[in-house]
Every structure is written in C-alpha cells, then in structure tokens.
Design a protein around this motif. Structure first.
Motif, PDB file in Angstrom:
ATOM      1  N   LYS A 132       2.438  -6.485  -4.788  1.00  0.00           N
ATOM      2  CA  LYS A 132       2.263  -5.222  -5.497  1.00  0.00           C
ATOM      3  C   LYS A 132       1.002  -4.577  -4.940  1.00  0.00           C
ATOM      4  O   LYS A 132      -0.113  -5.064  -5.168  1.00  0.00           O
ATOM      5  CB  LYS A 132       2.137  -5.474  -7.000  1.00  0.00           C
ATOM      6  CG  LYS A 132       1.810  -4.237  -7.817  1.00  0.00           C
ATOM      7  CD  LYS A 132       1.555  -4.608  -9.275  1.00  0.00           C
ATOM      8  CE  LYS A 132       1.134  -3.396 -10.090  1.00  0.00           C
ATOM      9  NZ  LYS A 132       0.837  -3.750 -11.508  1.00  0.00           N
ATOM     10  N   MET A 133       1.170  -3.479  -4.200  1.00  0.00           N
ATOM     11  CA  MET A 133       0.051  -2.820  -3.523  1.00  0.00           C
ATOM     12  C   MET A 133      -0.167  -1.441  -4.125  1.00  0.00           C
ATOM     13  O   MET A 133       0.731  -0.598  -4.095  1.00  0.00           O
ATOM     14  CB  MET A 133       0.339  -2.711  -2.024  1.00  0.00           C
ATOM     15  CG  MET A 133       0.373  -4.060  -1.320  1.00  0.00           C
ATOM     16  SD  MET A 133       1.112  -4.006   0.329  1.00  0.00           S
ATOM     17  CE  MET A 133       2.859  -4.095  -0.102  1.00  0.00           C
ATOM     18  N   LYS A 134      -1.353  -1.206  -4.655  1.00  0.00           N
ATOM     19  CA  LYS A 134      -1.657   0.045  -5.342  1.00  0.00           C
ATOM     20  C   LYS A 134      -2.538   0.925  -4.465  1.00  0.00           C
ATOM     21  O   LYS A 134      -3.601   0.503  -4.006  1.00  0.00           O
ATOM     22  CB  LYS A 134      -2.343  -0.238  -6.672  1.00  0.00           C
ATOM     23  CG  LYS A 134      -2.510   1.008  -7.543  1.00  0.00           C
ATOM     24  CD  LYS A 134      -2.988   0.654  -8.927  1.00  0.00           C
ATOM     25  CE  LYS A 134      -3.147   1.897  -9.796  1.00  0.00           C
ATOM     26  NZ  LYS A 134      -1.885   2.666  -9.928  1.00  0.00           N
ATOM     27  N   PHE A 135      -2.080   2.179  -4.235  1.00  0.00           N
ATOM     28  CA  PHE A 135      -2.795   3.165  -3.429  1.00  0.00           C
ATOM     29  C   PHE A 135      -3.196   4.342  -4.324  1.00  0.00           C
ATOM     30  O   PHE A 135      -2.385   4.817  -5.127  1.00  0.00           O
ATOM     31  CB  PHE A 135      -1.904   3.700  -2.302  1.00  0.00           C
ATOM     32  CG  PHE A 135      -1.489   2.662  -1.292  1.00  0.00           C
ATOM     33  CD1 PHE A 135      -2.104   2.579  -0.055  1.00  0.00           C
ATOM     34  CD2 PHE A 135      -0.469   1.757  -1.583  1.00  0.00           C
ATOM     35  CE1 PHE A 135      -1.721   1.627   0.866  1.00  0.00           C
ATOM     36  CE2 PHE A 135      -0.078   0.799  -0.662  1.00  0.00           C
ATOM     37  CZ  PHE A 135      -0.709   0.741   0.572  1.00  0.00           C
ATOM     38  N   ASP A 136      -4.440   4.820  -4.172  1.00  0.00           N
ATOM     39  CA  ASP A 136      -4.811   6.035  -4.884  1.00  0.00           C
ATOM     40  C   ASP A 136      -4.451   7.248  -4.039  1.00  0.00           C
ATOM     41  O   ASP A 136      -3.861   7.114  -2.956  1.00  0.00           O
ATOM     42  CB  ASP A 136      -6.299   6.027  -5.253  1.00  0.00           C
ATOM     43  CG  ASP A 136      -7.217   5.954  -4.033  1.00  0.00           C
ATOM     44  OD1 ASP A 136      -6.781   6.364  -2.925  1.00  0.00           O
ATOM     45  OD2 ASP A 136      -8.358   5.487  -4.178  1.00  0.00           O
ATOM     46  N   ASN A 137      -4.789   8.453  -4.515  1.00  0.00           N
ATOM     47  CA  ASN A 137      -4.363   9.667  -3.810  1.00  0.00           C
ATOM     48  C   ASN A 137      -5.210   9.998  -2.589  1.00  0.00           C
ATOM     49  O   ASN A 137      -5.003  11.028  -1.951  1.00  0.00           O
ATOM     50  CB  ASN A 137      -4.337  10.863  -4.767  1.00  0.00           C
ATOM     51  CG  ASN A 137      -5.683  11.077  -5.455  1.00  0.00           C
ATOM     52  OD1 ASN A 137      -6.707  10.510  -5.062  1.00  0.00           O
ATOM     53  ND2 ASN A 137      -5.676  11.905  -6.490  1.00  0.00           N
ATOM     54  N   LYS A 138      -6.162   9.111  -2.239  1.00  0.00           N
ATOM     55  CA  LYS A 138      -6.912   9.301  -0.991  1.00  0.00           C
ATOM     56  C   LYS A 138      -6.320   8.476   0.146  1.00  0.00           C
ATOM     57  O   LYS A 138      -6.663   8.686   1.312  1.00  0.00           O
ATOM     58  CB  LYS A 138      -8.384   8.929  -1.211  1.00  0.00           C
ATOM     59  CG  LYS A 138      -9.090   9.844  -2.216  1.00  0.00           C
ATOM     60  CD  LYS A 138     -10.546   9.430  -2.402  1.00  0.00           C
ATOM     61  CE  LYS A 138     -11.221  10.363  -3.420  1.00  0.00           C
ATOM     62  NZ  LYS A 138     -12.631   9.964  -3.675  1.00  0.00           N
ATOM     63  N   TYR A 139      -5.465   7.512  -0.198  1.00  0.00           N
ATOM     64  CA  TYR A 139      -4.723   6.710   0.772  1.00  0.00           C
ATOM     65  C   TYR A 139      -5.640   6.021   1.798  1.00  0.00           C
ATOM     66  O   TYR A 139      -5.298   5.879   2.968  1.00  0.00           O
ATOM     67  CB  TYR A 139      -3.695   7.578   1.511  1.00  0.00           C
ATOM     68  CG  TYR A 139      -2.948   8.531   0.621  1.00  0.00           C
ATOM     69  CD1 TYR A 139      -2.160   8.075  -0.429  1.00  0.00           C
ATOM     70  CD2 TYR A 139      -3.035   9.907   0.802  1.00  0.00           C
ATOM     71  CE1 TYR A 139      -1.485   8.955  -1.273  1.00  0.00           C
ATOM     72  CE2 TYR A 139      -2.363  10.797  -0.021  1.00  0.00           C
ATOM     73  CZ  TYR A 139      -1.592  10.313  -1.055  1.00  0.00           C
ATOM     74  OH  TYR A 139      -0.925  11.189  -1.874  1.00  0.00           O
TER      75      TYR A 139
END
Length: 517
Positions: free
Chosen positions: A188-195
């Motif tokens: 499970k890999m979580k990315f924010d909106n800055k990537y």
C-alpha cells in the motif's frame, strides 16, 4: 509483420500547432504538444451507407463504412516521452484532473522498473516516480488506484519476492502453504499531490490468509498470486485452495484499505475452477466469471462458470455453461518411443505435414467478443474476413441467443491490414454511445506504418466521431479512458534504426486527448 529497412525517424506530426520541449538532466527528452480546442469533423451521411438486408435478417443497423482519413477529428493535445524501452499498463484519473499512468521503463538489456507518470489536464508533466525494490518484482498488470480529494492517491500493488524458500525439514501443511503465500506481497503506497515520494505499508499473502485457511481445514495452495480487484470501495481478492484429498475450490475475500481481512467465503460447488474476473451488477451484487478445467476418460475439458454473490459473499444464483467450450483428447497414456516402428513414425510425420499444410493454406479470420453489456444483455464483437484482412465486421448481438442487432462492415483501403483484433477493447458511455479501437497497418510505403483508429457510434449504430493516431513503425499497449466528455488515450510506439551495424528500437510513450462531444 513486415519489417523493412528504416533510414530516418518519422517527422514530427505536421498538424501540431505549438510544441513545447524541455530537457531534464540525465533524463530522456520530454515534449508536450498543445493544440487549440479542435473543431470536430462532422460525419457525412454518405460515409456510412446502408446495405440491403437478406430475407432472413431483421437487423436494427446494417451498413458499410469505407474508411477515409478525411473524417478524422484532431486532438486537443498530445504528450510524448522518449524512453529506451517502455510498457503501458493502465490509465487512472485523479480527483484534481491530473492523469496517472502506470508504466514500466526498461534499459537496453530489457531490465524493467515500474514508473508512475503524472500529467495535468493541459498535457504537461507534473511528476514521475520510480518504484524500486531490489528484492521483489512488482506486477503492474494487477493494481488498484484509490484517489483522494486533494489530488493524491494510494496505490495497491502486488509484488513477488525474488528470493524465497522453506526448510526441507518442515513438510507440514502449514509450512508448505506458507512457502507459497509468502512469495507474494501486497504493498500500500500513499502519494500526496506533490508526487515527490511515497509511504509504504506491506503485508504478505501469508500474513492475510494463512491463519484463516488453516482454521477452515485447508492444506494446499498451488499458487499465491491471487487476483486483486477494487470494487465498490472494497479490495476484492480471489484464488483457490484445497483440503486433504480434495480438488481445489475457489474463494473470494474482501479486505479493507489497511489490508485487513473482512470476509472470506469458499465455493465447493465449483471444483477446479479459477476465477478470472469479478464485477458489480446493477443491484450491487458481485458477478463472478471463471473457468473450470477438468479431466475424464483421457480428455481435458474447459467450461465457463458464472455465478452471483451478495455483498456478504453468499451464493445467490448460477448461470454457468452446461457443456464445455473446449475439449482435448490426450488418450489414456502416451506410447513409448521405442514401440513406434519406422513406418508408424513416417506415417505420423506425413500426417503432421498434411495438417500443417492445411493450417497454412486455410487462414480463417477471428471472431472476437470484446465487450459485454450485462445491463443491456448484449455483446459487441469483431469478425475478420481473413487474417490480416483489410475488412472487418463490427456487430452488436443479443446475449441470450446471439441474434445480431447491428452488422457494420468496416472496409479499409486494399493496402491496409487489420492485425490484432483480439487486442481490441471498447466501452459504453452513459449516453449510450459505444467507443472502440482497432490497430491498423498501412503497407503501401517502403515501410509499414502502424496506427490506431478509434470509432464512436451512437446508440442507433451510426458513426458520430472518428479519430486516428499518426503512423509509426509499430504501436502497442493502447489504453483509453473517458473523462468529462473527453477521451484520454495512451500507447507506446517504437521505431527501428540501424546504428553501428545493429538494429535499435527506441520507444516513445504517447498520450493524446480527444473530445467526444
């Protein structure tokens, strides 16, 4: 496929109005070409001409379209990214309008690394992230993307460990199953909106399934590479397992977003059945499709299985086929090599030669069902006149009795081929339009040029829009997705260059946005 000498790379597409290029340090060239909002090309009534129906036909639509490029509508924008080797796996839309592409990028030795590429709604690159794990290999063909409201997302992906094993001394059921399950892991890999990075949580299939399998008396699992799907805000996993001295049976499980097991059920009425797909029905139940592989009296059989589960994974109904769609007779046992006489060997060789000659002489075209509408209870198919023919028939038929409703002949110029019809995909829009694509190849020049043609038919079976990519040495991995009245498409093209006495095949990832309105 005809491979011909190529001396020059293709010219840039002449219809592009503005080209923006930039170079990043130690990276491939990236180019985004922006086009003003296009004026769609209207389809002339004479382009799709009606055909007379036979006496036994009662079609809603029977017509012919003689393909012409002048009816191609232009794109809104096109994004290109040069890569040494590339493979596209999926397109995903994020909630801020950005587009996420799951890809694989390779080097000259065909070592591939998973890559996440993000493009904004104007066609500009805003992020690129590699998923690097030296001990495991990710499977991007089977991933889940859950977008959040801020433009970020969570990626669920399976990976297989490159090094694994179990002690030969420990041969218990638990040890054997654990050795199979522990090879595969869910990340499970979580990315924010800055990537610009991501956080990872991991669980192996052993962590999730070993204990409940043992508690229910199961003792064997042939593979731990389970099917992973995201349905109605749930993570749905399916696989097979068996109890001592029994056939394997399928199971379906539901996980929460933290990879915890919520529900698990087994279906002993479907022995030796592997689930291929699970989808949601109109009333919110799970529609399960699979294939039973069985053997009896020296023959192997394959039979389509279909059944419906409620939200609690309880069996509601079954619509499986009663008869197998495929059978193969192997015989009770194969003869020993020394028992064959010279005459028998010669006769067998002659028969094989005759069979191969017949197969080479008769090249019947494929008949491929590429989309099924479970609500409308119809399906869409393509029928080739012959292999690599310049003519295909697009049909819509009733599922219950295969009665044709539409029969639309697509005729390309004689120097065209329509290869790979079994790669065609399509989808139905909310307004009833149907969109599908074809790989086509122009063989008229010194080199063949492959492109992708996209057709949009209204609910009456009349063509309302047509698109086509530029031609390249070869095209592959085409994907498309609708978004707010626009069609996001993406694919990989490659060229063939003869450099330093060897052929090189540089790849380019391309994404093109079209208007469906």
């Amino acid at each position: 496929m005809n491979y011909k000498t190529i001396l020059f790379r293709p010219l840039l597409l002449s219809f592009f109005l503005i080209q923006i290029s930039c170079k990043k340090e130690n990276a491939q060239n990236t180019a985004a070409t922006i086009i003003d909002e296009p004026v769609p090309v209207l389809i002339d009534k004479t382009y799709q001409t009606d055909e007379k129906q036979d006496g036994n036909e009662s079609l809603e639509e029977k017509s012919v379209i003689k393909f012409s490029k002048k009816y191609n509508s232009s794109s809104i924008w096109q994004f290109d990214l040069d890569m040494k080797k590339a493979g596209l796996r999926s397109i995903n839309e994020l909630k801020n309008g950005n587009i996420l592409y799951l890809m694989e990028e390779g080097d000259e030795k065909y070592n591939y690394t998973p890559v996440l590429l993000i493009i904004n709604k104007q066609g500009g690159q805003v992020g690129k992230q590699k998923l690097i794990d030296s001990k495991s290999k990710y499977n991007l063909f089977n991933t889940l993307v859950v977008a959040d409201n801020q433009g970020g997302f969570t990626l669920y992906a399976k990976k297989e460990s490159k090094s694994y094993g179990n002690s030969e001394k420990d041969n218990t059921d638990e040890a054997r199953m654990k050795a199979v399950l522990i090879r595969f892991q869910l990340d499970k890999m979580k990315f924010d909106n800055k990537y610009s990075g991501y956080k990872t949580e991991s669980k192996s299939m052993s962590d999730i399934f070993l204990k409940p399998l043992l508690e229910k008396g199961f003792s064997n699992i042939s593979k731990g590479d389970f099917l992973l799907q995201y349905i109605q805000d749930k993570i749905v996993v399916s696989g097979t397992a068996s109890k001592p001295n029994q056939d394997e049976i399928p199971f379906v499980a539901i996980l929460d977003h933290n990879l915890n097991l919520l529900n698990l059920n087994f279906f002993d009425g479907y022995p030796e059945t592997e689930i291929n797909a699970i989808s949601l029905t109109a009333d919110g139940n799970f529609y399960v499709e699979g294939k039973e592989n069985s053997a009896a009296d020296g023959s192997y059989y394959s039979t389509h299985k279909r059944f419906v589960l409620n939200s609690n994974l309880k069996l509601l109904s079954d619509t499986s086929d009663k008869e197998p769609y495929y059978s193969f007779y192997r015989g009770p046992s194969a003869p020993e090599a020394e028992e064959e006489t010279e005459d028998e060997t010669t006769n067998a060789a002659e028969e094989n030669t005759k069979e191969e000659t017949t197969k080479q002489t008769v090249e019947k075209g494929n008949n491929v069902i590429f989309y099924t509408d479970k609500i409308d209870k119809t399906y869409f198919s393509l029928r080739e006149k012959a292999i690599n023919s310049s003519e295909v028939v697009f049909e819509k038929s009733r599922s219950i009795d295969s009665t044709a409703l539409w029969r639309i002949k697509l005729v390309f110029p004689g120097h065209y081929e329509v290869p790979f019809t079994n790669s065609t995909k399509g989808f139905k829009r909310d307004n009833g339009d149907f969109v599908f694509y074809l790989y086509i190849r122009d063989t008229s020049g010194e080199q063949d040029r492959s492109s992708i043609a996209i057709f949009v038919f209204n609910k009456e079976g009349r063509l309302k829009r047509q698109f086509e990519t530029a031609g390249y040495f070869e095209t592959t991995d085409f994907e498309m997705k609708e978004s707010e009245g626009k069609l996001i498409t993406a694919f990989v093209s490659y060229d063939a260059n003869y450099v330093n006495n060897e052929w090189q095949y540089p790849h380019t990832f391309r994404s093109i946005l079209y208007s469906l309105e």
